[in-house]
Design an enzyme around this catalytic site. Structure first.
Site, PDB file in Angstrom:
ATOM      1  N   ARG A  40       9.473  21.292   3.584  1.00  0.00           N
ATOM      2  CA  ARG A  40       8.464  20.794   2.640  1.00  0.00           C
ATOM      3  C   ARG A  40       7.134  21.377   3.097  1.00  0.00           C
ATOM      4  NH1 ARG A  40       4.865  18.779  -0.213  1.00  0.00           N
ATOM      5  NH2 ARG A  40       5.021  16.840  -1.361  1.00  0.00           N
TER       6      ARG A  40
ATOM      7  N   ASP B  69       1.364  19.282  -3.100  1.00  0.00           N
ATOM      8  CA  ASP B  69       2.359  18.547  -3.879  1.00  0.00           C
ATOM      9  C   ASP B  69       2.473  19.257  -5.219  1.00  0.00           C
ATOM     10  OD1 ASP B  69       4.255  16.614  -4.373  1.00  0.00           O
ATOM     11  OD2 ASP B  69       2.817  15.011  -4.793  1.00  0.00           O
TER      12      ASP B  69
ATOM     13  N   GLU C   8       7.213  17.866 -10.022  1.00  0.00           N
ATOM     14  CA  GLU C   8       8.662  17.703  -9.994  1.00  0.00           C
ATOM     15  C   GLU C   8       9.251  18.722 -10.972  1.00  0.00           C
ATOM     16  OE1 GLU C   8      10.522  15.525  -8.115  1.00  0.00           O
ATOM     17  OE2 GLU C   8       8.686  14.884  -7.148  1.00  0.00           O
TER      18      GLU C   8
ATOM     19  N   ARG D  19      12.915  15.757   6.112  1.00  0.00           N
ATOM     20  CA  ARG D  19      12.716  17.183   5.882  1.00  0.00           C
ATOM     21  C   ARG D  19      11.726  17.734   6.911  1.00  0.00           C
ATOM     22  NH1 ARG D  19      10.653  16.598  -0.214  1.00  0.00           N
ATOM     23  NH2 ARG D  19       9.294  15.243   0.976  1.00  0.00           N
TER      24      ARG D  19
END
Length: 165
Positions: A52, A57, A60, A94
Site C-alpha cells: 500500500r 488514497d 476504490e 499490508r
C-alpha cells in the site's frame, strides 16, 4: 545513571522514541491492484508482496475514477524496477511504503496528476497535501469534475469497499 534513565536519554536524543525505522529495498511491480496498491516481487525473492503506497488514497476501483487511477499507476509502475522505502505494515497486514521509479516518487506523481488524494491514516492529512491543493486548483485528473470527485475515505463510509469488507 541507572540503565532505564540512560536508555530513555539515548532514545530521546537520537529521535527514535516511538519512531518506526524504515528499510529501503528494490523489486519490480508484477501487478497493479488499484491506484494505491501494487503487488511487487522483492529482488532475490519469489513471493509477491502486497504494498500500500504511503501517503496517498486513490479511488476504490468501483467508484468513479477508480479505473483511471489504476491505469495511471499501471503506466507509472507495472513491470518496472522500483525502490521501496518500507514503512512497516498497516492495520490490515499490508506492507506500507513509499515507491519510486528512477528517483521519481510515485505517490507524489499520483497526487500531482489528480489521481489520488494526499492521505495519512488517522490524521487524514498526508505528506502531499500541497500537491493535492494544486491539483484541485488546476482541476487536474479526478478534480476536473469536483462534484464527482469523492475522497475514497468518504466513499467507503457510505458504500464500503468494492470487495465487500
Amino acid at each position: 545513571m541507572k540503565c532505564w534513565a540512560h536508555c530513555w536519554l539515548v532514545l530521546a536524543l537520537s529521535g527514535h522514541w516511538g519512531a518506526q525505522a524504515s528499510e529501503v529495498w528494490t523489486g519490480w511491480v508484477s501487478w497493479v491492484m488499484d491506484g494505491d496498491t501494487v503487488l511487487l516481487v522483492r529482488h532475490g525473492q519469489l513471493e509477491p508482496v502486497k504494498l500500500r503506497i504511503d501517503g496517498i488514497d486513490a479511488p476504490e476501483i468501483c467508484q468513479p475514477g477508480g479505473v483511471q487511477a489504476r491505469d495511471a499507476m499501471t503506466r507509472l509502475a507495472l513491470r518496472k524496477s522500483v525502490e521501496v522505502d518500507d514503512r512497516g505494515q498497516d492495520v490490515y497486514g499490508r506492507q506500507v511504503g513509499r515507491l519510486s521509479v528512477d528517483g521519481v516518487d510515485l505517490g507524489a506523481e499520483m497526487v500531482r496528476s489528480g489521481m489520488a488524494w494526499a492521505y495519512r491514516f488517522e490524521t487524514g492529512k498526508g505528506p502531499y497535501a500541497g500537491l493535492q491543493r494544486q491539483a484541485q486548483t488546476q482541476k487536474t485528473g479526478l478534480f476536473a469534475a469536483p462534484e464527482v470527485a469523492m475522497s475514497p475515505h468518504v466513499f467507503r463510509k457510505f458504500h464500503g469497499t468494492c470487495h465487500g469488507n
